[in-house]
Scaffold this active site. Structure first.
Site, PDB file in Angstrom:
ATOM      1  N   MET A   7       0.842  -1.198   0.000  1.00 47.66           N
ATOM      2  CA  MET A   7       0.000   0.000   0.000  1.00 47.66           C
ATOM      3  C   MET A   7       0.884   1.259   0.000  1.00 47.66           C
ATOM      4  O   MET A   7       0.421   2.348   0.354  1.00 47.66           O
ATOM      5  CB  MET A   7      -0.940  -0.006   1.199  1.00 47.66           C
ATOM      6  CG  MET A   7      -1.920  -1.179   1.148  1.00 47.66           C
ATOM      7  SD  MET A   7      -3.428  -0.888   2.034  1.00 47.66           S
ATOM      8  CE  MET A   7      -2.803  -0.707   3.684  1.00 47.66           C
ATOM      9  N   HIS A  31       9.292  -3.452   3.298  1.00 48.31           N
ATOM     10  CA  HIS A  31       8.845  -3.691   1.921  1.00 48.31           C
ATOM     11  C   HIS A  31      10.040  -4.033   1.013  1.00 48.31           C
ATOM     12  O   HIS A  31       9.957  -4.932   0.171  1.00 48.31           O
ATOM     13  CB  HIS A  31       8.165  -2.440   1.357  1.00 48.31           C
ATOM     14  CG  HIS A  31       6.917  -2.015   2.058  1.00 48.31           C
ATOM     15  ND1 HIS A  31       6.835  -0.862   2.798  1.00 48.31           N
ATOM     16  CD2 HIS A  31       5.686  -2.584   2.130  1.00 48.31           C
ATOM     17  CE1 HIS A  31       5.618  -0.726   3.279  1.00 48.31           C
ATOM     18  NE2 HIS A  31       4.898  -1.760   2.898  1.00 48.31           N
ATOM     19  N   GLN A  35      -2.659 -12.294   8.046  1.00 49.89           N
ATOM     20  CA  GLN A  35      -2.850 -12.037   6.615  1.00 49.89           C
ATOM     21  C   GLN A  35      -2.215 -13.151   5.775  1.00 49.89           C
ATOM     22  O   GLN A  35      -2.789 -13.570   4.776  1.00 49.89           O
ATOM     23  CB  GLN A  35      -2.230 -10.686   6.266  1.00 49.89           C
ATOM     24  CG  GLN A  35      -2.277 -10.338   4.788  1.00 49.89           C
ATOM     25  CD  GLN A  35      -1.887  -8.896   4.544  1.00 49.89           C
ATOM     26  OE1 GLN A  35      -2.706  -8.008   4.672  1.00 49.89           O
ATOM     27  NE2 GLN A  35      -0.646  -8.655   4.191  1.00 49.89           N
TER      28      GLN A  35
END
Ligand code: AMP
Length: 282
Positions: A32, A39, A157
């Protein structure tokens, strides 16, 4: 690095790549944005295992159960593109909402999570995982990767996405990647940019409690007793605990006895910022 803003162009290019290079692997890292070294670790891992690395940057509205959280979510697109370029990412997809969810898309997305969405994050963020599964399902259909990389920081998740690819028969291999932390132990998160220096320090109680969970669980095998001690420790800090659970790695259900297949998960508010983290109890 090539930048794509439409699903049509990305799908077309990835199909051409896969046809021309049938033996090469396509890796995908959905994000996102507001990128940090967590990341970038995923990009590095994707580069280690794949030949073409695609990253997506899309703040998915359907996974935010709190509209204020969506509004507050940090957006740093230009910087993100620079970081990805430096990290050696090959392609990035930066769509707008209509490109991911076009009005003519046959969009009724349904999935039975077999209870995985009823606990922890799912219990406190109704609809969150349906939104996550919906967007990941759509992004997989656009990027058509062989491998997709997800951070263990979002422990639940990862379980939800593995379940998604299984029940929807999506031909992609899910690769979990270890959590990247600051030197002091705070799990890197886009939301950390919303914390003051003092709040960052106070947030270290999360990691301290997780380390205690690892340590104390070597001798205390009764999960309820262990949990009481951990909550006491956590509450010596200033954060507001939302949950502290010791759960089974597969079912995500709370355990009564500590085994080598459970994880301690914490969610807490530091001011208005909600933070989550976890560590396996080995
Ligand atoms: P997000 O942009 O928050 O949706 O995260 C995109 C991906 O990066 C997800 O798979 C996250 O689990 C992963 N991620 C976020 N923070 C970290 C971290 N500190 N270490 C490793 N992976 C992370």
């Amino acid at each position: 690095m090539q930048v794509f803003t439409t699903a049509t162009s990305l799908t077309q290019q990835v199909r051409a790549y896969r046809t021309q290079n049938p033996l090469l692997r396509v890796g995908f890292v959905p994000t996102m944005g507001a990128l940090h070294f967590g990341h970038i670790r995923l990009i590095e891992e994707a580069k280690n295992q794949c030949d073409l690395v695609i990253c997506s940057i899309f703040v998915n509205p359907t996974q935010f159960n709190d509209p204020a959280d969506l509004l507050r979510y940090p957006r740093t697109l230009e910087r993100d593109i620079d970081l990805l370029d430096q990290a050696g990412c090959h392609w990035v997809y930066t769509p707008d909402v209509d490109d991911v969810y076009p009005p003519d898309l046959n969009s009724a997305f349904e999935i039975d999570f077999a209870g995985l969405d009823q606990v922890m994050e799912g219990a406190f963020r109704p609809g969150h995982f349906k939104g996550v599964a919906q967007v990941v399902n759509r992004l997989f259909s656009i990027a058509e990767p062989h491998y997709a990389f997800f951070g263990r920081k979002d422990f639940q998740q990862v379980a939800i996405i593995k379940h998604l690819v299984k029940v929807k028969n999506i031909p992609v291999q899910i690769v979990p990647v270890d959590t990247v932390r600051s030197d002091e132990g705070l799990a890197l998160s886009s939301r950390n940019s919303l914390l003051s220096d003092l709040e960052r320090k106070e947030s270290l109680i999360i990691y301290k409690t997780l380390l205690a969970a690892q340590d104390w669980s070597k001798t205390q095998k009764d999960a309820a007793k262990l949990k009481i001690r951990l909550v006491e420790l956590f509450n010596q800090g200033t954060l507001q605990l939302q949950y502290l659970e010791i759960c089974d790695n597969d079912s995500l259900r709370p355990v009564s006895q500590i085994t080598s297949t459970c994880t301690c998960c914490i969610a807490a508010f530091c001011g208005k910022v909600r933070l989550i983290d976890n560590l396996p109890l080995l």
